[in-house]
Design a protein around this motif. Structure first.
Motif, PDB file in Angstrom:
ATOM      1  N   PRO A   4      42.841  40.798  31.034  1.00  0.00           N
ATOM      2  CA  PRO A   4      42.668  40.404  32.430  1.00  0.00           C
ATOM      3  C   PRO A   4      43.080  41.589  33.315  1.00  0.00           C
ATOM      4  O   PRO A   4      43.822  42.457  32.869  1.00  0.00           O
ATOM      5  CB  PRO A   4      43.651  39.256  32.607  1.00  0.00           C
ATOM      6  CG  PRO A   4      44.222  38.951  31.273  1.00  0.00           C
ATOM      7  CD  PRO A   4      43.940  40.105  30.379  1.00  0.00           C
ATOM      8  N   SER A   5      42.609  41.605  34.535  1.00  0.00           N
ATOM      9  CA  SER A   5      42.987  42.673  35.457  1.00  0.00           C
ATOM     10  C   SER A   5      44.490  42.646  35.710  1.00  0.00           C
ATOM     11  O   SER A   5      45.116  41.603  35.742  1.00  0.00           O
ATOM     12  CB  SER A   5      42.251  42.488  36.775  1.00  0.00           C
ATOM     13  OG  SER A   5      42.894  43.229  37.789  1.00  0.00           O
ATOM     14  N   ASN A   8      46.344  40.425  38.337  1.00  0.00           N
ATOM     15  CA  ASN A   8      46.968  39.174  37.943  1.00  0.00           C
ATOM     16  C   ASN A   8      48.043  39.516  36.911  1.00  0.00           C
ATOM     17  O   ASN A   8      47.854  39.361  35.714  1.00  0.00           O
ATOM     18  CB  ASN A   8      45.914  38.237  37.356  1.00  0.00           C
ATOM     19  CG  ASN A   8      46.493  36.879  37.022  1.00  0.00           C
ATOM     20  OD1 ASN A   8      47.715  36.685  37.036  1.00  0.00           O
ATOM     21  ND2 ASN A   8      45.636  35.936  36.714  1.00  0.00           N
ATOM     22  N   GLU A  11      49.410  37.174  33.908  1.00  0.00           N
ATOM     23  CA  GLU A  11      48.456  36.963  32.828  1.00  0.00           C
ATOM     24  C   GLU A  11      48.236  38.256  32.033  1.00  0.00           C
ATOM     25  O   GLU A  11      48.155  38.252  30.814  1.00  0.00           O
ATOM     26  CB  GLU A  11      47.127  36.500  33.451  1.00  0.00           C
ATOM     27  CG  GLU A  11      46.301  35.603  32.570  1.00  0.00           C
ATOM     28  CD  GLU A  11      45.041  35.129  33.302  1.00  0.00           C
ATOM     29  OE1 GLU A  11      43.936  35.462  32.852  1.00  0.00           O
ATOM     30  OE2 GLU A  11      45.194  34.463  34.364  1.00  0.00           O
ATOM     31  N   TRP A  12      48.116  39.342  32.768  1.00  0.00           N
ATOM     32  CA  TRP A  12      47.919  40.647  32.152  1.00  0.00           C
ATOM     33  C   TRP A  12      49.053  40.951  31.177  1.00  0.00           C
ATOM     34  O   TRP A  12      48.840  41.372  30.044  1.00  0.00           O
ATOM     35  CB  TRP A  12      47.837  41.720  33.244  1.00  0.00           C
ATOM     36  CG  TRP A  12      47.754  43.134  32.758  1.00  0.00           C
ATOM     37  CD1 TRP A  12      46.607  43.830  32.488  1.00  0.00           C
ATOM     38  CD2 TRP A  12      48.848  44.034  32.502  1.00  0.00           C
ATOM     39  NE1 TRP A  12      46.922  45.106  32.073  1.00  0.00           N
ATOM     40  CE2 TRP A  12      48.290  45.251  32.068  1.00  0.00           C
ATOM     41  CE3 TRP A  12      50.232  43.915  32.594  1.00  0.00           C
ATOM     42  CZ2 TRP A  12      49.069  46.364  31.725  1.00  0.00           C
ATOM     43  CZ3 TRP A  12      51.013  45.007  32.251  1.00  0.00           C
ATOM     44  CH2 TRP A  12      50.423  46.212  31.825  1.00  0.00           C
ATOM     45  N   GLU A  15      48.998  38.882  28.030  1.00  0.00           N
ATOM     46  CA  GLU A  15      47.931  39.289  27.116  1.00  0.00           C
ATOM     47  C   GLU A  15      48.201  40.635  26.450  1.00  0.00           C
ATOM     48  O   GLU A  15      47.951  40.805  25.263  1.00  0.00           O
ATOM     49  CB  GLU A  15      46.594  39.367  27.870  1.00  0.00           C
ATOM     50  CG  GLU A  15      45.927  38.027  28.069  1.00  0.00           C
ATOM     51  CD  GLU A  15      45.518  37.384  26.740  1.00  0.00           C
ATOM     52  OE1 GLU A  15      44.921  38.077  25.907  1.00  0.00           O
ATOM     53  OE2 GLU A  15      45.829  36.190  26.549  1.00  0.00           O
ATOM     54  N   ASP A 272      44.479  48.417  33.581  1.00  0.00           N
ATOM     55  CA  ASP A 272      43.508  47.400  33.154  1.00  0.00           C
ATOM     56  C   ASP A 272      43.012  47.607  31.722  1.00  0.00           C
ATOM     57  O   ASP A 272      42.486  46.690  31.117  1.00  0.00           O
ATOM     58  CB  ASP A 272      42.295  47.385  34.099  1.00  0.00           C
ATOM     59  CG  ASP A 272      42.626  46.701  35.417  1.00  0.00           C
ATOM     60  OD1 ASP A 272      43.768  46.197  35.552  1.00  0.00           O
ATOM     61  OD2 ASP A 272      41.755  46.670  36.295  1.00  0.00           O
TER      62      ASP A 272
END
Length: 475
Positions: A4-5, A8, A11-12, A15, A272
């Motif tokens: 994810p970008s 965010n 979430e990034w 991940e 990213d």
RNA sequence: GGGGCCGUGGGGUAGCCUGGUAUAUCCUUUCGGCUUUGGGAGCCGGAGACCCGAGUUCAAAUCUCGGCGGCCCCA
């Protein structure tokens, strides 16, 4: 697979921890996570530096994980600070224990009864030790890998004992310098902040913390230095005989850094496409990607091998990626892992004896003669990259800073970090916390150059004598 | 401390409300093969899942209860 970008951030972060194989978060107990081999190598590389710094004037020791309840409860302020988050061992087999055993939430009460035995005279001082161990805290809030854990796996804690308050204070200053060196090495910007008296380490005279700013605008405490004065010495009877034959209490310090330093490293430098790691700590420092066109694959392979041999000779940790993936897929794969230097060799480079070089932190590609790649060249690349990373991190943090001039300005902090003038009174401190719905981290011990305040005004609440204070939402 | 949501292959998901299709959906991953390689190739074939327990029912991924695990919001 893609990330994810980073916009965010939450979430990034979640991940990248998994995709880059830092930690496996699937372990079936809340707040406990598994280090993957890659993550653990990164951890070890980072801690190697921390050890190197500590070893200059500390001895490494190891104290037990279990602390008897009777010791843990001796220092009343201390236990009040930790009581709600201690794990207890209550049974041996099926038999209840007479004295419960705590899984250390930190090691003061494990170490200091022993310090009382070790320290007899002024000749035994100063005592300076450290250990790197796991500690346990029963966190009830959201746990997060590397940030909020029930088992901190990599707590570097140093403990020192000295003849006087002043000598201990000198050690506090040294500890701050050591931690600065450590975080400079990782290109992680920080603020050195004195915690409010009502928010210091339980049992300490005062606490100075290192806080950094994550990309979502929340601050992360990445190190603490505590002056314990003679508080614990009185509790545990740590006395020495001075030259005149008098018995005196020692004055102590303790300071710690945990795997949050890895969280900062990942969160602040990553992008990213994945991790961005400084050359010195990256588990894989370089990757060679052959571009094997049909008919030319043999010569390309040979040239790649030659470069690989060269990197071996230079002592660089590298991967020669001869897998079946297409080159583009390989770029993404190794970018995710934060590999600082990428070499590409195709038919064109074979012709000219060159190699395409690119660095993880920038888009640019350029060609270099293979012959001319040396240790000096590589370490220049590494230090230039670290400088770029530091600059970029500082830019990011500057953008999060706001400088409210009055109390109304605190109402809309959002995801920003506020630097304000504030006196040291508790009422004013708690007032700004209430208005801003943020935490008062404390007062800057020194002002980093990237904090844009020229002069200090009076307290924005009461108008009394102010110092620069920092307010933020924190992890 | 108070409130809400969720648990389906290794990862992400559809299906659940309104129980029943003969083989549980799609993406990713993974294994074998062909073909290819300068920024995530394509095709063919294979592998892999309903958190645990109890209940209701002719029948449960789907409904009920409990456990375990996870997420979010508020103080």
């Amino acid at each position: 697979m893609s990330l994810p970008s980073k916009d965010n951030f939450s979430e990034w972060y979640h991940e990248i921890i998994q995709q880059a194989e830092i930690m496996d978060i699937r372990y079936p107990v809340k707040g406990l996570y598994v280090w993957y081999p890659f993550g653990f190598r990164l951890r070890n590389n980072v801690y190697k530096k921390l050890r190197e710094i500590m070893d200059r004037e500390h001895d490494e020791v190891y104290f037990p994980t279990l602390i008897p309840e009777t010791e843990l409860r001796k220092e009343s302020e201390h236990i009040r600070g930790f009581e709600n988050e201690v794990y207890w061992v209550t049974h041996g087999g099926n038999d209840p224990l007479d004295v419960k055993l705590a899984l250390r939430p930190t090691s003061e009460t494990a170490m200091y009864p022993m310090f009382a035995l070790w320290i007899r005279s002024h000749a035994d001082l100063p005592l300076k030790v450290y250990q790197i161990v796991n500690t346990f805290r029963y966190e009830t809030k959201h746990t997060r890998p590397l940030i909020r854990l029930r088992e901190i796996t990599s707590f570097k804690e140093a403990h020192t004992a000295h003849k006087s308050f002043e000598e201990a204070e000198i050690q506090v200053k040294k500890a701050i310098e050591y931690y600065k060196e450590f975080y400079d090495f990782l290109a992680i910007p920080y603020m050195v902040i004195r915690r409010p008296d009502w928010d210091k380490f339980p049992g300490a005279a005062y606490t100075i913390a290192f806080d950094t700013i994550m990309p979502d605008g929340r601050t992360l405490q990445i190190g603490t230095v505590h002056h314990l004065a003679d508080n614990f010495a009185k509790t545990f009877g740590i006395l020495y005989e001075d030259v005149g034959g008098e018995h005196r209490y020692v004055h102590q310090t303790c300071y710690g850094i945990s795997e949050r330093c890895i969280a900062a490293l990942i969160g602040i430098h990553g992008d990213d496409n994945g991790l961005v790691l400084p050359f010195e700590v990256s588990p894989i420092q370089a990757v060679i990607i052959p571009i094997p066109y049909k008919g030319k694959d043999e010569v390309v392979r040979e040239a790649s091998k030659k470069l690989a041999n060269k990197l071996s000779d230079l002592g660089i940790k590298f991967v020669l990626d001869e897998s079946e993936d297409r080159p583009g897929a390989k770029y993404y794969k190794w970018e995710l892992k934060g590999v600082p230097i990428r070499f590409e060799i195709g038919p064109k480079e074979v012709e000219s004896g060159e190699v395409v070089v690119s660095f993880r932190d920038e888009k640019r590609k350029f060609k270099a003669k293979i012959e001319e790649i040396s240790s000096e060249v590589i370490s220049r690349w590494a230090s230039e990259m670290r400088e770029r990373m530091r600059k970029k991190a500082i830019e990011m943090m500057k953008q999060k800073l706001v400088y409210p001039k009055d109390v109304d300005g605190l109402k809309e902090l959002e995801r920003n970090v506020a630097v304000i003038s504030l006196c040291r009174n508790r009422e004013c401190g708690e007032y700004v916390e209430e208005i801003s719905k943020a935490r008062l981290l404390g007062w800057l011990e020194e002002t980093p150059w990237w904090v844009e305040v020229k002069e200090v005004d009076s307290c924005i609440v009461c108008g009394g004598k102010g110092s620069l204070a920092v307010l933020a939402k924190s992890y």
